[in-house]
Scaffold this motif. Structure first.
Motif, PDB file in Angstrom:
ATOM      1  N   ASN A  38       5.608  12.686   8.663  1.00 59.67           N
ATOM      2  CA  ASN A  38       5.154  11.324   8.881  1.00 59.67           C
ATOM      3  C   ASN A  38       6.226  10.511   9.617  1.00 59.67           C
ATOM      4  O   ASN A  38       7.379  10.465   9.184  1.00 59.67           O
ATOM      5  N   VAL A  40       5.926   9.859  -0.069  1.00 61.73           N
ATOM      6  CA  VAL A  40       5.148   8.623  -0.108  1.00 61.73           C
ATOM      7  C   VAL A  40       5.826   7.590   0.765  1.00 61.73           C
ATOM      8  O   VAL A  40       7.053   7.552   0.883  1.00 61.73           O
ATOM      9  N   THR A  51       0.862  -1.176   0.000  1.00 63.63           N
ATOM     10  CA  THR A  51       0.000   0.000   0.000  1.00 63.63           C
ATOM     11  C   THR A  51       0.901   1.229   0.000  1.00 63.63           C
ATOM     12  O   THR A  51       1.852   1.295   0.786  1.00 63.63           O
ATOM     13  N   ILE A  52       0.610   2.180  -0.874  1.00 61.73           N
ATOM     14  CA  ILE A  52       1.391   3.419  -0.939  1.00 61.73           C
ATOM     15  C   ILE A  52       0.511   4.553  -0.452  1.00 61.73           C
ATOM     16  O   ILE A  52      -0.600   4.740  -0.947  1.00 61.73           O
ATOM     17  N   CYS A  53       1.004   5.307   0.531  1.00 61.93           N
ATOM     18  CA  CYS A  53       0.223   6.452   0.999  1.00 61.93           C
ATOM     19  C   CYS A  53       0.994   7.744   0.747  1.00 61.93           C
ATOM     20  O   CYS A  53       2.208   7.800   0.891  1.00 61.93           O
ATOM     21  N   ARG A  54       0.259   8.755   0.327  1.00 63.86           N
ATOM     22  CA  ARG A  54       0.817  10.096   0.144  1.00 63.86           C
ATOM     23  C   ARG A  54       0.739  10.821   1.472  1.00 63.86           C
ATOM     24  O   ARG A  54      -0.283  10.786   2.151  1.00 63.86           O
ATOM     25  N   THR A  55       1.813  11.492   1.834  1.00 62.13           N
ATOM     26  CA  THR A  55       1.884  12.185   3.120  1.00 62.13           C
ATOM     27  C   THR A  55       2.874  13.335   2.983  1.00 62.13           C
ATOM     28  O   THR A  55       3.113  13.838   1.890  1.00 62.13           O
ATOM     29  N   CYS A  89      10.157   4.313   1.068  1.00 64.12           N
ATOM     30  CA  CYS A  89       9.696   5.694   1.002  1.00 64.12           C
ATOM     31  C   CYS A  89      10.346   6.414  -0.168  1.00 64.12           C
ATOM     32  O   CYS A  89      11.281   5.911  -0.787  1.00 64.12           O
ATOM     33  N   TRP A 122       1.974  11.553  -8.895  1.00 62.38           N
ATOM     34  CA  TRP A 122       1.649  12.717  -8.082  1.00 62.38           C
ATOM     35  C   TRP A 122       2.179  13.986  -8.752  1.00 62.38           C
ATOM     36  O   TRP A 122       1.486  15.004  -8.816  1.00 62.38           O
ATOM     37  N   GLU A 157       4.477   6.139  -7.960  1.00 62.06           N
ATOM     38  CA  GLU A 157       3.514   6.979  -7.245  1.00 62.06           C
ATOM     39  C   GLU A 157       3.980   8.437  -7.213  1.00 62.06           C
ATOM     40  O   GLU A 157       3.177   9.358  -7.389  1.00 62.06           O
TER      41      GLU A 157
END
Length: 149
Positions: free
Chosen positions: A11, A49, A3-7, A60, A98, A94
Motif C-alpha cells: 500500500n 492497517v 477511517t481504518i483500512c486493512r491492507t 499506520c 484482526w 484494529e
C-alpha cells in the motif's frame, strides 16, 4: 473522522508513512539505528492497517506472525501533526481485532525505552511488560510487551 483500512505492505500510503517513521527513528535511535532497522523490513507483510483522517493518511501499523499463538505488532506511526487524536490507539485496536479474527491468542511487541509516548499507549491499552524476546533479548535499550487477546 478516522477511517481504518486493512491492507498489505504494498500500500502506497503505508510505504509513505513508514518512510516518515524511519526518518523519525533514525533521529531517536542515533548510532543504534542500523541494528533496529534490520528488524523493520516491510516487504511482504500481509497484515497492515492505514488510518485516514480527512482524506489524508494519518497513521499506520502492521503485524506479522511471531509464533502459532502470537502476532508481533510492528511499525506503529502517526504523523506528528495528527498526534493526540486517538489514531495510534485506533490503529493498535484494529490490529488486535484482526489478530483475533485470524485466531491468534496474543500480541507481542518491542519498542525503545526512550519511546515514552509508545510505552504509555501500550500500558494504557493493557499490554504487560515481558522479558525481551528474540533478537531483543540482550538489548538494554529495548522494552517488550504482550497482551492476551
Amino acid at each position: 473522522m478516522i477511517t481504518i483500512c486493512r491492507t498489505n505492505s504494498e500500500n502506497k500510503d503505508f510505504l509513505n508513512l513508514v518512510f516518515e517513521l524511519d526518518k523519525d527513528l533514525a533521529k531517536r535511535n542515533g548510532d543504534t539505528n542500523d541494528f533496529f532497522a534490520q528488524f523493520n523490513k516491510t516487504d511482504l507483510i500481509k497484515n497492515v492497517v492505514v488510518a485516514i483522517s480527512d482524506n489524508t493518511p494519518a497513521g499506520c501499523g502492521a503485524m506479522k506472525p511471531y509464533d502459532h499463538y502470537a502476532m508481533e505488532i510492528k511499525r506503529i506511526f502517526v504523523q506528528p501533526d495528527m498526534r493526540g487524536k486517538g489514531i495510534a490507539m485506533a490503529v493498535l485496536q484494529e490490529l488486535e481485532a484482526w489478530a483475533k479474527d485470524l485466531g491468534y491468542k496474543k500480541c507481542v511487541l518491542e519498542t525503545g525505552k526512550q519511546m515514552t509516548e509508545a510505552i504509555r499507549l501500550y500500558q494504557k491499552t493493557g499490554y504487560q511488560t515481558i522479558p525481551n524476546y528474540g533478537s531483543y533479548e540482550n538489548v538494554a535499550s529495548s522494552i517488550c510487551f504482550e497482551k492476551v487477546l
